[in-house]
Design a protein around this motif. Structure first.
Motif, PDB file in Angstrom:
ATOM      1  N   LYS A 105       0.823  -1.224   0.000  1.00  0.00           N
ATOM      2  CA  LYS A 105       0.000   0.000   0.000  1.00  0.00           C
ATOM      3  C   LYS A 105       0.850   1.265   0.000  1.00  0.00           C
ATOM      4  N   VAL A 106       1.994   1.194  -0.669  1.00  0.00           N
ATOM      5  CA  VAL A 106       2.866   2.353  -0.839  1.00  0.00           C
ATOM      6  C   VAL A 106       2.562   2.945  -2.201  1.00  0.00           C
ATOM      7  N   GLU A 107       2.247   4.240  -2.246  1.00  0.00           N
ATOM      8  CA  GLU A 107       1.863   4.905  -3.477  1.00  0.00           C
ATOM      9  C   GLU A 107       3.089   5.475  -4.192  1.00  0.00           C
ATOM     10  N   LEU A 108       3.470   4.829  -5.270  1.00  0.00           N
ATOM     11  CA  LEU A 108       4.546   5.320  -6.131  1.00  0.00           C
ATOM     12  C   LEU A 108       3.955   5.557  -7.517  1.00  0.00           C
ATOM     13  N   TYR A 109       3.944   6.799  -7.950  1.00  0.00           N
ATOM     14  CA  TYR A 109       3.438   7.103  -9.280  1.00  0.00           C
ATOM     15  C   TYR A 109       4.427   6.599 -10.331  1.00  0.00           C
ATOM     16  N   PRO A 110       3.934   6.072 -11.456  1.00  0.00           N
ATOM     17  CA  PRO A 110       4.838   5.577 -12.508  1.00  0.00           C
ATOM     18  C   PRO A 110       5.854   6.617 -12.980  1.00  0.00           C
ATOM     19  N   ILE A 111       5.463   7.889 -13.039  1.00  0.00           N
ATOM     20  CA  ILE A 111       6.415   8.921 -13.470  1.00  0.00           C
ATOM     21  C   ILE A 111       7.569   9.041 -12.483  1.00  0.00           C
ATOM     22  N   ASN A 112       7.274   8.886 -11.192  1.00  0.00           N
ATOM     23  CA  ASN A 112       8.340   8.941 -10.187  1.00  0.00           C
ATOM     24  C   ASN A 112       9.212   7.696 -10.242  1.00  0.00           C
ATOM     25  N   VAL A 113       8.597   6.549 -10.519  1.00  0.00           N
ATOM     26  CA  VAL A 113       9.369   5.312 -10.691  1.00  0.00           C
ATOM     27  C   VAL A 113      10.306   5.482 -11.881  1.00  0.00           C
TER      28      VAL A 113
END
Length: 155
Positions: A105-113
């Motif tokens: 449940k950790v929110e990592l946006y694809p753009i940040n990845v």
């Protein structure tokens, strides 16, 4: 032609001097500055998550960091698990986002990845590409770093 431009400039300058209108101001409360996280559906992430569930699901400790970055630790954890689930052609940034959210449940946006991936090529390498979708896995140096991460059981 030059005279027309000069006349137009002079006329607009004089007409704006007489006008005392306030410029339109935008207040912060009028602007939406955050958006909610929408979990991404990914078949690869689902299969990796199922693989993790069959072998005691372990996620990284919440304080784990690689090079001082928690997001890098989560991204590397996802790539490590992709390799263990036999995805030798790698996983995409969307797969990473979906897997990390589903597992912890950790929110990592694809753009940040994507930024993490491109800024840490010493740990992560591109292994395949299907049209516009690039897929990545860990380098040898990345495997060494991810082995240092503290893992905890997820139940």
């Amino acid at each position: 032609m030059v005279m027309k431009r000069l006349f137009k400039f002079a006329f607009s300058a004089f007409s704006s001097m007489g006008s005392k209108k306030k410029p339109h101001e935008t207040h912060l409360k009028d602007v939406k500055i955050s958006k909610s996280f929408e979990p991404i559906h990914s078949e690869r992430a689902d299969k990796i998550y199922d693989h993790l569930g069959q072998h005691a699901l372990k996620v990284i400790h919440e304080d784990s960091e690689v090079a001082g970055k928690k997001s890098l630790a989560w991204v590397m954890w996802a790539f490590k698990n992709a390799a263990e689930a036999d995805y030798q052609d790698g996983i995409s940034v969307h797969d990473v986002s979906a897997l990390v959210y589903k597992a912890a449940k950790v929110e990592l946006y694809p753009i940040n990845v994507s930024r993490v991936v491109h800024n840490h090529t010493d740990y992560i390498r591109q292994v395949s590409q299907d049209r516009k979708t690039k897929r990545y896995l860990l380098t040898e140096e990345g495997h060494k770093e991810v082995a240092k991460l503290a893992l905890i059981d997820k139940h």
